[in-house]
Design a protein around this motif. Structure first.
Motif, short mmCIF file in Angstrom:
data_model
loop_
_atom_site.label_atom_id
_atom_site.label_comp_id
_atom_site.label_asym_id
_atom_site.label_seq_id
_atom_site.Cartn_x
_atom_site.Cartn_y
_atom_site.Cartn_z
N GLU A 73 0.84 -1.21 0.00
CA GLU A 73 0.00 0.00 0.00
C GLU A 73 0.87 1.26 0.00
N ASN A 74 2.05 1.17 0.65
CA ASN A 74 3.00 2.27 0.57
C ASN A 74 3.38 2.54 -0.87
N VAL A 75 3.72 1.44 -1.59
CA VAL A 75 4.19 1.58 -2.97
C VAL A 75 3.07 2.11 -3.87
N ALA A 76 1.88 1.60 -3.65
CA ALA A 76 0.76 1.97 -4.55
C ALA A 76 0.03 3.23 -4.08
N PHE A 77 0.52 3.86 -3.01
CA PHE A 77 -0.22 4.98 -2.41
C PHE A 77 -0.53 6.09 -3.41
N GLY A 78 0.49 6.51 -4.14
CA GLY A 78 0.30 7.61 -5.10
C GLY A 78 -0.67 7.22 -6.20
N LEU A 79 -0.58 5.98 -6.66
CA LEU A 79 -1.46 5.51 -7.73
C LEU A 79 -2.91 5.50 -7.25
N LEU A 80 -3.10 5.04 -6.01
CA LEU A 80 -4.46 5.00 -5.46
C LEU A 80 -4.97 6.43 -5.23
N ALA A 81 -4.08 7.31 -4.76
CA ALA A 81 -4.49 8.70 -4.49
C ALA A 81 -4.92 9.40 -5.77
#
Lengths: 261, 256
Positions: free
Chosen positions: B101-109
């Motif tokens: 979730e850290n890695v994908a945080f920006g993508l999800l945001a």
């Protein structure tokens, strides 16, 4: 003369500092509230904060309310028996708990538990650059960290106080019937005879305000903490102390508004 | 001559009485890597935080793709800065979230991927920085310092940013792990064709990851030139810093 001017300057600087801090707090609160109405929304984070503030505070609030109700019944009996007014104990317990003790004690307990945790978590995030990292990942830290906690505080505290009201009255009932020899049916009838819906609702309104204050002070102090572990500790202390004082001060103001005719 | 990807002119920032940046001028051309060196407290971090919008400068111009982010409307400034990926000095991983979730945080945001696809995307990016799928479900606190840096790098590159900032990427790592992280940085920047600015005190790292270098001293750019010439530069301030000599103009400045 210079000494007097120095004292006046120091008082002036302190006053300016307080006004600046209040200004920062109001801007912070308005920013946090404004994000409630603007997308994106984070329902998962609101849910997580509800668990933190509400569910995990339930044991401590429940025990506090139960024992407070028990002590209140015992103390009231000691005092009222001097005037042959023992029959008023049920009314005193239920009105004290729903109007005053439920919201205030729940607020103070949640402030010590959840408010401190919020300040420590956000403070740690601040000093380890996690809040700055949020900004670089297209996410508003206010929206992501503060708004869900403010919402959760406003929702969770009234729920906790509803439970506290029930357990506080139950505590009084247990002591009155088992220790003081009251008839259970008479005690319950007396309890509900003098209770108005407004007493409970006003207590819940107080709780919502206190929930907001706890979350606001926890987030505000944590968000602007600096200086590593020492700064986080100071922010945590400031969050609990400021929220506790504000709860007691606002309790007086809200009581004045809600109950005094 | 083409427009620099990042152009900085007359950037000034003070904290109280302390002047940190006193008129910094810098150009970073598209696709190049600039390494910023300088002693502690010379404003290297303040410089990149100013570009990111985390610090508000007192004066100056910061242009990205020819647009002044300091004077652009807030939404446009956010759009310009959204193309920057940042690797923080200590990783700044979110403790409350698992690695993926850290890695994908920006993508999800940015709503670029659905939540159900985010984990797969995060595992793909983790593989690019040499981390196995088994790491994805761990908490950041369960990782070593080197692995945390890799996860932070994965988070920074996940959105394929056009600009990347690295704040002391090898600090706290042993020399071998430092070289590994440098290698990953060079690979990622080349693969994405990004423009990068790195801050470092590590001269070996500076030469590995930088095409150009600039030295901050007394709030200004004291010297700029090709990164490979750092160790042979004759400017006395640069030479003293890069060779770590106790005697020289920097020490004299401190004695004032």
């Amino acid at each position: 003369m210079n000494f007097i001017l120095g004292v006046i300057a120091a008082i002036g600087a302190a006053c300016l500092g307080v006004v600046a801090l209040l200004g920062e707090l109001v801007i912070f609160a308005v920013a946090g509230i404004s994000h409630i109405f603007r997308p994106p929304f984070y329902p998962r984070l609101v849910g997580r904060s509800l668990m933190e503030i509400g569910f995990f505070s339930l044991p401590v609030v429940a025990l506090t309310a139960l024992f407070t109700g028990m002590v209140l019944a015992l103390q009231s009996y000691t005092g009222f028996s001097r005037f042959n007014a023992e029959s008023a104990i049920a009314s005193v317990v239920v009105l004290s708990v729903t109007r005053e003790l439920g919201p205030v004690l729940a607020g103070l307990m949640v402030s010590g538990r959840a408010g401190a945790a919020m300040a420590a978590e956000l403070g740690t995030m601040r000093v380890t650059d996690q809040i700055d990292a949020l900004s670089t990942l297209s996410t508003s830290p206010m929206k992501y960290l503060v708004t869900p906690r403010l919402l959760a505080g406003v929702i969770a505290l009234p729920l906790l106080v509803a439970v506290a009201d029930i357990l506080g009255v139950m505590g009084g009932f247990i002591v009155a019937t088992w220790k003081l020899g009251f008839n259970p049916n008479v005690y319950l009838i007396s309890t509900f005879a003098n209770l108005r819906a407004g007493d409970v609702v006003s207590g819940l309104i107080k709780a919502a305000v206190f929930g907001f204050i706890i979350a606001l002070m926890g987030c505000f102090n944590g968000y602007r903490s600096k200086g590593g572990a020492e700064g986080v500790g100071a922010a945590t202390t400031a969050a609990v102390v400021s929220a506790s004082i504000l709860i007691l001060a606002l309790d007086y103001i809200l009581t004045q508004i809600l109950f005094v005719k | 001559m083409s427009t620099p990807k990042i152009r900085i002119r007359g950037l000034k920032k003070s904290f109280g009485e302390k002047i940190v940046l006193d008129g910094v001028d810098l150009d970073v051309m598209a696709g190049t890597g600039l390494v910023v060196i300088g002693g502690s407290g010379t404003g290297k971090s303040v410089l990149i935080r100013s570009i990111l919008g985390l610090v508000t400068p007192d004066a100056g111009v910061i242009e990205i793709d020819g647009e002044d982010v300091l004077r652009a409307p807030a939404r446009r400034a956010r759009e310009l800065r959204a193309q920057i990926g940042m690797l923080f000095q200590n990783g700044a991983l979110f403790d409350s979230l698992p690695v993926w979730e850290n890695v994908a945080f920006g993508l999800l945001a940015e709503r670029r991927v659905a939540r159900r696809d985010a984990r797969a995307k995060a595992i793909e990016v983790l593989a690019q920085v040499g981390l196995a799928e088994s790491v994805a479900g761990l908490s950041p606190s369960e990782l070593s310092g080197g692995m945390q840096k890799r996860v932070a790098l994965a988070r920074a590159i996940a959105s394929a940013p056009a600009i990347m900032f690295f704040d002391e990427p090898t600090t706290g790592l042993d020399p071998i792990m430092g070289a590994v992280i440098d290698g990953l940085i060079v690979d990622c920047v080349k693969r994405l064709g990004s423009t990068s600015i790195a801050i470092t005190h590590d001269m070996a790292s500076a030469q590995r990851i930088g095409d150009m270098a600039a030295m901050l001293y007394n709030g200004r750019v004291e010297w700029s030139g090709p990164a490979p010439s750092l160790l042979t530069e004759t400017n006395p301030v640069v030479a003293q810093f890069t060779h770590g000599r106790a005697e020289g103009p920097i020490k004299m400045a401190l004695r004032k």
